[in-house]
Design an enzyme around this catalytic site. Structure first.
Site, PDB file in Angstrom:
ATOM      1  N   LYS A 177      -0.212   2.347  10.135  1.00 23.68           N
ATOM      2  CA  LYS A 177       0.528   2.464   8.878  1.00 23.68           C
ATOM      3  C   LYS A 177      -0.411   2.837   7.717  1.00 23.68           C
ATOM      4  CE  LYS A 177       1.670  -1.368   6.494  1.00 23.68           C
ATOM      5  NZ  LYS A 177       1.111  -1.114   5.153  1.00 23.68           N
ATOM      6  N   THR A 206       0.861  -1.178   0.000  1.00 25.67           N
ATOM      7  CA  THR A 206       0.000   0.000   0.000  1.00 25.67           C
ATOM      8  C   THR A 206       0.897   1.227   0.000  1.00 25.67           C
ATOM      9  OG1 THR A 206      -1.723  -1.164   1.204  1.00 25.67           O
ATOM     10  CG2 THR A 206      -1.797   1.237   1.267  1.00 25.67           C
ATOM     11  N   LYS A 253      -6.770   1.268  -3.647  1.00 26.40           N
ATOM     12  CA  LYS A 253      -6.392   0.569  -2.417  1.00 26.40           C
ATOM     13  C   LYS A 253      -6.500   1.507  -1.220  1.00 26.40           C
ATOM     14  CE  LYS A 253      -4.885  -2.600   0.372  1.00 26.40           C
ATOM     15  NZ  LYS A 253      -3.532  -3.055   0.617  1.00 26.40           N
TER      16      LYS A 253
END
Lengths: 295, 295
Positions: free
Chosen positions: A236, A92, A168
């Site tokens: 994250k 990602t 995403k």
């Protein structure tokens, strides 16, 4: 039969490497963890140096910095890839970063597929991931054997890197917020006499349901925090979402608050547990005892 | 064939009254809006005074204050209900309030079913609501004809008032947050080149999906803010959730932030529009043009 390297043998990468092997590809597994490499070699994978005629390199690391290091760092692989080989980048990352990597790969004659993955470690091992991919037609064609081996669904989102990573990020925003909201609602219900199992039974059939609620709430009912996907993923990934949002001058207040709940869960020492453990933040704040905890 | 009064002929109550009529019950429709009563009478309903032998009173008003006024206000109906009649209370209210109403009805020899509804006006008119109900076995038995006429699913959540309202509050927390989060994610995606229709196409098949996302995001794609359920519902319902939470000393930060987005949508003048219009808050804040808006 292709020559494929999977770089990064964590919970996702290891399963994807297994899926490539099962599909009959000659598969190299690379990780800084020698145990993971040895284990993969014992299952029939390759552990040595990458071959000069490698077809596909799948990069299954944690973030943009690790992706860049694997591709262009001191021992970066792109310099040694043959022309026409394809990099499938699965972390990602910000869309702009993916675009930059595509350009740098192009200069080396290497194709690039922006291909973030979704689905968790079980689906990775079963070759059933969802992949949100974008890149040139040549990149898709070159990547096809690895996509077929690892994915159940490949969304083809555009002809350049960036679109895959954008989708995403959108998905992670929703998934992360939905997990934290499930935890907020489940524990709120407990204060009103709604037991966690009744919560799952009723809400999963109501307008308040979400994919994440149906998937994660049962972990809380079972008191089972074995990490299928850990709390640490979310500071994250929601951090990446908020960085992208800030750059676009987009205010995302719900995402920002959800992120804080995962940060608190990590701060309480639950970072390595299943992400459903974000419920423990709510439970501690409200003096509630979750299933499986000592009263 | 029962004698049923539906009190409150708004977007939910009117459809429920129609469903009772269709099921063959002798149905009275009551509202402060004389037009709604006349319209219902024209469809075969009754508009006059309630009969002395009324079996069931369904209270489909906005909140606790209106419920209490209908039941026990100056022209409250409970005093005139026959013993053994049942009140079906459908508004979203605090569980403690439902318990108090049950007690006060019991003193008058009247049964009480705590029965918040879910599903929207279309399902109300089709007799396909979900009802989150709790109350005594006698209350359930007495209410059955009206439940059968209006609901597809009746969750039986306990033998006393309160449990139904608790589950409804949990569901509203999730539903409200999921609508606002859908709006946050959809507009965030637009800043990254993800079009609203691509958002719906891809995300509805991914882990980021929710029931509300699949139901409401298409309204944004179509630029259609005809209110199936309006923005104004959410400051009210999430406010009830947060009042209950505060009383229980439960911190619900995600709910609190989502509430603010609906308040802002109402402040911008969109209170009467479909609740998907909360996306307009995000779009204005980020300088984005939603489908159907002038650029």
């Amino acid at each position: 039969m292709s020559k494929i390297a999977v770089i990064g043998l964590g919970s996702m990468g290891y399963g994807m490497a297994q899926s490539c092997l099962r599909a009959g590809h000659d598969t190299w597994g690379v990780d800084i963890n020698a145990d993971a490499m040895a284990r993969f070699a014992a299952e029939g994978g390759r552990a040595g140096a990458l071959p000069a005629d490698l077809d596909i390199a799948m990069i299954v690391v944690l973030n943009a910095a690790q992706t860049e290091a694997v591709l262009f760092g001191e021992t970066g692989i792109v310099a040694d890839l043959p022309k026409g080989a394809v990099v499938i980048a699965c972390a990602t990352v910000p869309p702009e970063f993916a675009l930059k990597m595509q350009e740098r790969c192009a200069k080396a004659g290497v194709l690039y597929l922006d291909a973030p993955i979704s689905g968790g470690s079980v689906k990775a091992a079963n070759g059933q991931l969802s992949i949100m991919a974008s890149g040139s037609a040549q990149a898709f064609a070159a990547a096809r054997p690895a996509l077929d081996a690892t994915a159940e669904t490949v969304f083809e989102l555009g002809d350049s890197a960036g679109a895959g990573s954008a989708m995403k990020a959108v998905n992670q925003l929703l998934a992360g917020v939905h997990i934290a909201t499930m935890a907020e609602a489940l524990t709120f219900g407990m204060t009103q006499g709604v037991t966690p199992d009744k919560f799952v039974e009723v809400i999963s059939k109501c307008a308040g349901s979400s994919w994440m609620l149906e998937n994660r709430a049962p972990h809380i009912v079972d008191g089972d925090y074995t990490p299928r996907s850990s709390v640490n993923i979310w500071p994250k990934d929601l951090g990446i979402v908020l960085d992208i949002a800030k750059s676009a001058q987009f205010s995302a207040p719900i995402t920002a608050v959800a992120l804080q709940q995962f940060v608190a869960a990590a701060g309480m020492g639950f970072g390595g547990e299943d992400d459903a453990a974000v419920a423990k933040v709510y439970a501690r704040n409200a003096g509630l005892t979750l299933p499986g905890e000592d009263a």
